[in-house]
Design a protein around this motif. Structure first.
Motif, PDB file in Angstrom:
ATOM      1  N   HIS A   1      30.623   9.126  25.403  1.00 46.98           N
ATOM      2  CA  HIS A   1      31.404   9.694  24.127  1.00 46.98           C
ATOM      3  C   HIS A   1      32.948  10.028  24.664  1.00 46.98           C
ATOM      4  CE1 HIS A   1      31.049  13.739  25.675  1.00 46.98           C
ATOM      5  NE2 HIS A   1      29.868  13.480  25.892  1.00 46.98           N
ATOM      6  N   ALA A   2      33.101  10.358  25.857  1.00 53.10           N
ATOM      7  CA  ALA A   2      34.271  10.818  26.411  1.00 53.10           C
ATOM      8  C   ALA A   2      35.552   9.684  26.935  1.00 53.10           C
ATOM      9  CB  ALA A   2      34.509  11.549  27.704  1.00 53.10           C
ATOM     10  N   LEU A   3      34.854   8.373  26.727  1.00 55.63           N
ATOM     11  CA  LEU A   3      35.506   7.104  27.384  1.00 55.63           C
ATOM     12  C   LEU A   3      36.851   7.044  26.329  1.00 55.63           C
ATOM     13  CD1 LEU A   3      32.811   4.827  28.666  1.00 55.63           C
ATOM     14  CD2 LEU A   3      34.609   6.349  29.899  1.00 55.63           C
ATOM     15  N   GLY A   4      36.701   7.140  25.018  1.00 52.98           N
ATOM     16  CA  GLY A   4      37.971   7.203  24.270  1.00 52.98           C
ATOM     17  C   GLY A   4      38.838   8.234  24.190  1.00 52.98           C
ATOM     18  N   ASP A   5      38.848   9.249  24.983  1.00 46.12           N
ATOM     19  CA  ASP A   5      39.395  10.452  24.876  1.00 46.12           C
ATOM     20  C   ASP A   5      40.070  10.582  26.094  1.00 46.12           C
ATOM     21  OD1 ASP A   5      40.462  13.139  24.651  1.00 46.12           O
ATOM     22  OD2 ASP A   5      38.657  13.936  23.539  1.00 46.12           O
ATOM     23  N   ASP A   6      41.421  10.372  26.269  1.00 48.67           N
ATOM     24  CA  ASP A   6      42.101  10.552  27.559  1.00 48.67           C
ATOM     25  C   ASP A   6      42.138  11.992  27.876  1.00 48.67           C
ATOM     26  OD1 ASP A   6      42.532   7.913  27.612  1.00 48.67           O
ATOM     27  OD2 ASP A   6      44.745   8.003  27.361  1.00 48.67           O
ATOM     28  N   ASP A   7      42.351  12.901  26.882  1.00 47.26           N
ATOM     29  CA  ASP A   7      42.152  14.365  27.323  1.00 47.26           C
ATOM     30  C   ASP A   7      40.848  14.821  28.090  1.00 47.26           C
ATOM     31  OD1 ASP A   7      44.666  14.787  26.331  1.00 47.26           O
ATOM     32  OD2 ASP A   7      43.991  15.006  24.248  1.00 47.26           O
TER      33      ASP A   7
ATOM     34  N   LEU B   1      49.585  22.196  33.185  1.00 53.00           N
ATOM     35  CA  LEU B   1      48.211  22.953  33.541  1.00 53.00           C
ATOM     36  C   LEU B   1      47.715  22.109  34.668  1.00 53.00           C
ATOM     37  CD1 LEU B   1      46.818  25.365  33.374  1.00 53.00           C
ATOM     38  CD2 LEU B   1      45.485  24.125  31.413  1.00 53.00           C
ATOM     39  N   HIS B   2      47.563  20.892  34.444  1.00 55.42           N
ATOM     40  CA  HIS B   2      46.964  19.981  35.483  1.00 55.42           C
ATOM     41  C   HIS B   2      47.576  19.957  36.860  1.00 55.42           C
ATOM     42  CE1 HIS B   2      43.511  17.956  33.275  1.00 55.42           C
ATOM     43  NE2 HIS B   2      44.101  18.269  32.118  1.00 55.42           N
ATOM     44  N   ARG B   3      48.827  20.071  36.822  1.00 59.96           N
ATOM     45  CA  ARG B   3      49.794  19.897  38.000  1.00 59.96           C
ATOM     46  C   ARG B   3      49.748  21.544  38.645  1.00 59.96           C
ATOM     47  NH1 ARG B   3      53.642  17.817  34.752  1.00 59.96           N
ATOM     48  NH2 ARG B   3      54.761  19.607  34.734  1.00 59.96           N
ATOM     49  N   HIS B   4      49.596  22.704  37.902  1.00 58.68           N
ATOM     50  CA  HIS B   4      49.614  23.932  38.578  1.00 58.68           C
ATOM     51  C   HIS B   4      48.210  24.277  39.051  1.00 58.68           C
ATOM     52  CE1 HIS B   4      53.864  25.484  38.056  1.00 58.68           C
ATOM     53  NE2 HIS B   4      53.720  24.617  36.999  1.00 58.68           N
ATOM     54  N   LEU B   5      47.232  23.630  38.465  1.00 55.64           N
ATOM     55  CA  LEU B   5      45.680  24.130  38.711  1.00 55.64           C
ATOM     56  C   LEU B   5      45.278  24.196  40.255  1.00 55.64           C
ATOM     57  CD1 LEU B   5      43.772  23.147  35.721  1.00 55.64           C
ATOM     58  CD2 LEU B   5      44.071  25.554  36.789  1.00 55.64           C
TER      59      LEU B   5
ATOM     60  N   ASP C   1      37.661  24.028  29.000  1.00 55.13           N
ATOM     61  CA  ASP C   1      38.879  24.548  28.536  1.00 55.13           C
ATOM     62  C   ASP C   1      40.121  23.416  28.674  1.00 55.13           C
ATOM     63  OD1 ASP C   1      37.947  26.951  27.664  1.00 55.13           O
ATOM     64  OD2 ASP C   1      38.603  28.095  29.515  1.00 55.13           O
ATOM     65  N   LEU C   2      39.926  22.819  29.718  1.00 56.87           N
ATOM     66  CA  LEU C   2      40.953  21.544  29.927  1.00 56.87           C
ATOM     67  C   LEU C   2      40.681  20.511  29.069  1.00 56.87           C
ATOM     68  CD1 LEU C   2      40.574  21.241  33.989  1.00 56.87           C
ATOM     69  CD2 LEU C   2      42.665  22.249  32.606  1.00 56.87           C
ATOM     70  N   ARG C   3      39.521  20.056  28.630  1.00 58.26           N
ATOM     71  CA  ARG C   3      39.280  19.359  27.279  1.00 58.26           C
ATOM     72  C   ARG C   3      40.058  19.741  26.069  1.00 58.26           C
ATOM     73  NH1 ARG C   3      33.608  16.310  26.709  1.00 58.26           N
ATOM     74  NH2 ARG C   3      34.938  15.207  25.434  1.00 58.26           N
ATOM     75  N   ALA C   4      40.002  20.980  25.724  1.00 55.14           N
ATOM     76  CA  ALA C   4      40.395  21.560  24.542  1.00 55.14           C
ATOM     77  C   ALA C   4      41.803  21.717  24.375  1.00 55.14           C
ATOM     78  CB  ALA C   4      39.572  22.692  24.062  1.00 55.14           C
ATOM     79  N   TRP C   5      42.435  21.974  25.965  1.00 63.57           N
ATOM     80  CA  TRP C   5      43.955  22.582  26.160  1.00 63.57           C
ATOM     81  C   TRP C   5      44.914  21.870  25.290  1.00 63.57           C
ATOM     82  CZ3 TRP C   5      44.980  27.021  28.528  1.00 63.57           C
ATOM     83  CH2 TRP C   5      46.205  27.291  28.867  1.00 63.57           C
ATOM     84  N   PRO C   6      44.786  20.574  24.954  1.00 62.14           N
ATOM     85  CA  PRO C   6      45.986  20.057  24.165  1.00 62.14           C
ATOM     86  C   PRO C   6      45.907  20.168  22.591  1.00 62.14           C
ATOM     87  CG  PRO C   6      45.211  18.477  25.820  1.00 62.14           C
ATOM     88  CD  PRO C   6      44.166  19.622  25.874  1.00 62.14           C
ATOM     89  N   ARG C   7      44.739  20.813  22.283  1.00 64.86           N
ATOM     90  CA  ARG C   7      44.658  20.991  20.852  1.00 64.86           C
ATOM     91  C   ARG C   7      44.389  22.505  20.688  1.00 64.86           C
ATOM     92  NH1 ARG C   7      41.597  16.984  22.404  1.00 64.86           N
ATOM     93  NH2 ARG C   7      39.650  17.774  22.923  1.00 64.86           N
TER      94      ARG C   7
ATOM     95  N   VAL D   1      38.836  18.236  37.459  1.00 71.56           N
ATOM     96  CA  VAL D   1      37.854  19.039  37.835  1.00 71.56           C
ATOM     97  C   VAL D   1      37.393  18.693  39.170  1.00 71.56           C
ATOM     98  CG1 VAL D   1      35.707  20.437  37.381  1.00 71.56           C
ATOM     99  CG2 VAL D   1      37.540  20.583  35.830  1.00 71.56           C
ATOM    100  N   ALA D   2      37.000  17.227  39.091  1.00 69.28           N
ATOM    101  CA  ALA D   2      36.283  16.442  40.252  1.00 69.28           C
ATOM    102  C   ALA D   2      37.135  16.652  41.604  1.00 69.28           C
ATOM    103  CB  ALA D   2      36.260  15.019  39.927  1.00 69.28           C
ATOM    104  N   ALA D   3      38.523  16.352  41.413  1.00 67.73           N
ATOM    105  CA  ALA D   3      39.607  16.725  42.325  1.00 67.73           C
ATOM    106  C   ALA D   3      39.570  18.023  42.734  1.00 67.73           C
ATOM    107  CB  ALA D   3      40.950  16.060  41.806  1.00 67.73           C
ATOM    108  N   LEU D   4      39.482  19.056  42.090  1.00 66.59           N
ATOM    109  CA  LEU D   4      39.554  20.269  42.329  1.00 66.59           C
ATOM    110  C   LEU D   4      38.639  20.859  43.264  1.00 66.59           C
ATOM    111  CD1 LEU D   4      41.040  22.034  39.113  1.00 66.59           C
ATOM    112  CD2 LEU D   4      42.145  21.713  41.145  1.00 66.59           C
ATOM    113  N   LEU D   5      37.136  20.472  42.763  1.00 67.26           N
ATOM    114  CA  LEU D   5      36.066  20.624  43.460  1.00 67.26           C
ATOM    115  C   LEU D   5      35.990  20.135  45.142  1.00 67.26           C
ATOM    116  CD1 LEU D   5      33.009  20.317  41.119  1.00 67.26           C
ATOM    117  CD2 LEU D   5      33.356  22.007  42.813  1.00 67.26           C
TER     118      LEU D   5
END
Length: 237
Positions: free
Chosen positions: A43-49, A163-167, A189-195, A57-61
């Motif tokens: 269900h997330a494949l069509g949502d770039d956010d 936000l993605h750059r500073h995290l 929160d990252l998913r919803a941030w743009p909206r 989050v994967a990269a941060l972990l």
């Protein structure tokens, strides 16, 4: 996100591939797709956010030292199952059935329906609470309050890309002090941030200041109790 944590811990090559995506956009992280793409819910494949939230989050972990992204009680890596759709509104979801709790004390004064610990278990902890926890560890083992406040205010003013750059720097700061973020809540929160940036930013700041105020009250109460002990223990002549 537990799957990402396991992969990055066991496979140094995968960990390096995941780390290559820190602060980058979806079209600049080809090495990550082999690992992350199979884990993204359909269900997330069509949502770039949504996709960028998973990749970030994967990269941060993977960027943390082994074990550094895990809180002492294990809550730091307690994430959503990889096939569970996170809430996309940025609002804390209400449970279908609220937890049962007594509503009065022995003196019949009102009590909240759920304790703070219950709420954290149900809804997850915001980045504001992670920074408050880092401050609570003290200046030697944690983060200075002024530094935490400055960093948090910087994050809350960012666009989605900012936000993605500073995290990466922010999360590294928290994990180095053994106060990692709640990864599942950060993903939501990252998913919803743009909206819903303003709402989420307000919640992060409110959580931080409320937690700091409570810590100050608790410290003052502990000091008062300690100063009262000698008086209680003095024998009556």
């Amino acid at each position: 996100m537990n799957t990402i944590d396991r992969i990055s811990t066991r496979d140094p090559g995968a960990r390096a591939a995941l780390r290559s995506g820190l602060g980058k956009g979806l079209d600049d992280i080809p090495r990550m797709h082999r690992i992350v793409a199979p884990l993204i819910p359909t269900h997330a494949l069509g949502d770039d956010d949504a996709q960028r939230a998973f990749y970030t989050v994967a990269a941060l972990l993977a960027s943390q030292k082994p074990g550094a992204g895990r809180s002492p009680d294990g809550a730091g890596t307690a994430g959503l199952p990889d096939d569970t759709p996170p809430d996309t509104t940025g609002h804390s979801p209400e449970p279908a059935t609220p937890p049962a709790a007594d509503t009065t004390t022995d003196d019949h004064s009102p009590m909240p329906a759920a304790t703070a610990a219950q709420r954290r278990h149900l809804y997850g902890e915001s980045l504001g609470l992670a920074y408050a926890a880092a401050v609570a560890r003290g200046t030697r083992n944690g983060i200075r309050e002024s530094a935490a406040e400055t960093r948090l205010n910087l994050l809350t003013r960012q666009s989605a890309s900012g936000l993605h750059r500073h995290l990466p720097a922010a999360v590294r700061q928290l994990c180095d002090k053994n106060t990692p973020p709640d990864w599942a809540k950060l993903l939501v929160d990252l998913r919803a941030w743009p909206r819903d940036r303003k709402h989420i930013a307000r919640r992060w700041l409110q959580d931080f200041y409320r937690a700091r105020r409570q810590a100050e009250l608790d410290a003052a109460r502990a000091t008062d109790d300690a100063s009262a002990l000698p008086a209680r223990n003095t024998p009556t002549p």
